[in-house]
Design a protein around this motif. Structure first.
Motif, short mmCIF file in Angstrom:
data_model
loop_
_atom_site.label_atom_id
_atom_site.label_comp_id
_atom_site.label_asym_id
_atom_site.label_seq_id
_atom_site.Cartn_x
_atom_site.Cartn_y
_atom_site.Cartn_z
N LEU A 383 -32.19 22.46 59.78
CA LEU A 383 -32.92 21.31 60.30
C LEU A 383 -32.11 20.71 61.44
CD1 LEU A 383 -35.13 19.09 60.10
CD2 LEU A 383 -33.61 17.86 58.57
N PHE A 401 -37.58 12.74 65.36
CA PHE A 401 -38.03 14.00 65.96
C PHE A 401 -37.14 15.14 65.49
CE2 PHE A 401 -39.78 10.76 68.67
CZ PHE A 401 -41.06 11.23 68.92
N VAL A 402 -37.76 16.19 64.94
CA VAL A 402 -37.00 17.31 64.37
C VAL A 402 -37.57 18.64 64.88
CG1 VAL A 402 -36.56 16.00 62.24
CG2 VAL A 402 -38.54 17.52 62.35
N ASP A 404 -38.27 21.20 62.80
CA ASP A 404 -39.16 21.82 61.82
C ASP A 404 -39.41 20.84 60.67
OD1 ASP A 404 -40.38 23.30 59.86
OD2 ASP A 404 -39.10 25.06 60.09
N LYS A 405 -40.66 20.36 60.59
CA LYS A 405 -40.99 19.36 59.56
C LYS A 405 -40.75 19.88 58.15
CE LYS A 405 -44.64 16.44 59.74
NZ LYS A 405 -45.90 15.83 60.19
N GLU A 406 -41.00 21.18 57.96
CA GLU A 406 -40.84 21.78 56.62
C GLU A 406 -39.43 21.57 56.08
OE1 GLU A 406 -43.35 23.86 54.81
OE2 GLU A 406 -44.35 22.40 56.10
N ALA A 408 -37.45 19.08 56.83
CA ALA A 408 -37.08 17.66 56.73
C ALA A 408 -37.44 17.15 55.34
CB ALA A 408 -37.78 16.87 57.81
N ILE A 413 -34.48 12.51 54.49
CA ILE A 413 -35.02 11.39 55.27
C ILE A 413 -34.68 10.07 54.55
CG2 ILE A 413 -37.15 10.33 56.18
CD1 ILE A 413 -36.28 12.93 57.64
N VAL A 435 -41.99 11.60 60.44
CA VAL A 435 -41.28 12.77 60.96
C VAL A 435 -42.21 13.53 61.90
CG1 VAL A 435 -40.10 14.91 60.34
CG2 VAL A 435 -39.94 12.90 58.85
N ARG A 436 -41.75 13.77 63.12
CA ARG A 436 -42.54 14.51 64.13
C ARG A 436 -41.78 15.75 64.53
NH1 ARG A 436 -45.75 10.25 66.43
NH2 ARG A 436 -47.22 9.97 64.71
N GLU A 437 -42.54 16.80 64.81
CA GLU A 437 -41.93 18.07 65.21
C GLU A 437 -41.94 18.19 66.72
OE1 GLU A 437 -43.59 22.02 63.87
OE2 GLU A 437 -42.88 21.17 61.97
N ARG A 438 -40.82 18.64 67.29
CA ARG A 438 -40.84 18.97 68.72
C ARG A 438 -40.60 20.45 68.84
NH1 ARG A 438 -37.06 15.03 72.06
NH2 ARG A 438 -37.34 16.71 73.53
#
Length: 441
Positions: A383, A401-402, A404-406, A408, A413, A435-438
């Motif tokens: 992560l 912002f991460v 990969d959400k999976e 996180a 968190i 949590v948002r994925e970039r």
């Protein structure tokens, strides 16, 4: 902070109110999501339609003239929901046609002077059953809206009509800076005496503040040089002390008070200790992201030694484990013991709710947190947390912002949340993390 309007679904028994309620509420039916120890009564649900959000309340069936105890208590319950609502959906059944009981309900609704939308349910074919629907014009409530709750037909026009009655949001703006405090809790914990004591000689204006047609009474109070608005759910007119099936309606009332408040003061009876019912009421405030102060009342009546406070605190933390952020104050509404402490805590909590943390400071904390405890990985995928920023307050809301959400995980968190909470001393308020994925970094 905008308030969600409240829409009550009323009608005599077996016209399909619950089916309609469930269909409109979709999957968002909860009393409290994921809160341990709380039963999921399908009494209310938050519903979104286009860009409107409102709270839908289901009521028991009304039998207007019934002497039967259960039915008359259902009528009293429905009356509370009617008093609480901004808009009422009145449901009838096309299959049984217009009944005397419907006319009885209609006259009850007319007395409320609330906007009423007439819903004729179980209409499978709008063409074939048109004349059956028209019969309901005789109620004198206005245009009937044909729907099929099971087939989910006719909802669009119905909801357009419902939301057309919602009050304009602008009304509330001038009161924006005064903390709105809802005093909530089970019956007989001392909510009324607490409100009376808080008002005491500090009573500034006792009024139904414009725009609150509800049964909860709003009172503005000055303490020191600050003003507060207390929303009291205790002083509700109780015609005939409806029995314990009022728990259902205690929840409706709590929802309506909490909805309008920034901060909820949950009053717990020290002699009884903290109960599952307290957890259920607390969960309503928690779900709505409100700040919470737990006031342990009747503290003067407890035999104490040096361990008593710790033991009570531990019990409360255990039963209300889903809100570790709540502040706890030990008070006596009777003697006025430590009431200034309650005001002080309200001020601190209000500051926390409105606190804004700069992105730079947040990311320093994030870097330290990640250095102390490595982010989780899964089969060699790690992560990565790019950055964190605060996007709103009341409650303070952060976006992380991460890559990969999976990856996180909730627990990681939560760990970051705890670092943010302790560094910036957020007291009494929940924090919300999104949590948002970039991609592609």
């Amino acid at each position: 902070m905008s308030t969600r309007p409240i829409v009550a679904v009323v009608g005599r028994p077996n016209v399909g109110k619950s089916t309609l309620f469930n269909a409109l509420a979709g999957e968002r039916i909860s009393i409290v999501q994921d809160t341990p120890g709380v039963t999921r009564d399908r009494i209310y649900a938050d519903v979104s339609w286009l860009n409107y959000n409102f709270t839908l309340i289901d009521t028991g069936g009304i039998e207007p003239e019934s002497k039967d105890l259960l039915l008359s208590s259902m009528r009293d319950q429905a009356q509370i929901a009617i008093d609480t609502a901004d808009v009422i959906m009145f449901v009838c059944d096309v299959k049984t046609g217009l009944q005397d009981a419907d006319s009885g309900v209609a006259s009850m609704l007319r007395k409320s002077h609330k906007p009423v939308v007439l819903v004729v349910n179980k209409v499978d074919s709008f063409e074939k059953q048109q004349s059956d629907v028209y019969e309901f014009y005789n109620l004198g409530i206005g245009e009937p809206f044909p729907v099929s709750a099971t087939g989910m037909l006719g909802f669009g026009e119905l909801l357009d009509k419902v939301v057309s009655y919602f009050p304009e949001a602008a009304e509330a703006e001038e009161e924006e800076d005064i903390p709105k405090v809802a005093v909530i809790g089970k019956p007989n914990t001392g909510k009324s005496s607490l409100i009376n004591k808080l008002l005491g000689e500090n009573r500034l204006i006792v009024s139904d503040i414009a725009g609150t047609t509800r049964d909860a009474v709003d009172t503005k109070v000055k303490f020191g040089d600050k003003e507060y608005i207390f929303i009291d759910t205790a002083g509700l007119r109780r015609k005939n002390k409806i029995k314990d099936d009022l728990e259902h309606y205690m929840i409706v009332r709590t929802v309506s008070a909490v909805e309008r408040a920034d901060i909820a003061v949950l009053v717990i009876d020290a002699k009884e200790g903290v109960t599952e019912q307290d957890a259920k009421i607390a969960g309503i405030a928690h779900d709505r992201g409100k700040a919470v102060i737990i006031a342990v009342n009747k503290w003067d009546a407890i035999e104490k030694d040096d361990k008593t406070v710790n033991k009570y605190t531990e019990d409360i933390r255990q039963v209300l484990s889903f809100m570790p952020y709540a502040e706890i104050v030990f008070i006596s509404a009777m003697t006025g013991q430590r009431l200034p402490k309650l005001y002080e805590t309200i001020d601190e909590v209000r500051e926390s709710q409105d606190r804004r943390v700069g992105t730079g400071a947040l990311n320093e904390i994030l870097a330290e947190a990640v250095a102390m405890q490595q982010p989780p990985n899964d089969k060699g995928r790690f992560l990565k947390i790019y950055y964190i920023t605060q996007v709103a307050n009341r409650p303070p809301t952060f976006v992380v912002f991460v890559n990969d959400k999976e990856l996180a995980h909730f627990s990681y968190i939560r760990y970051i949340e705890n670092q943010v909470r302790s560094t910036f001393a957020f007291k009494g308020t929940p924090l919300k993390f999104i949590v948002r994925e970039r991609k592609g970094e």
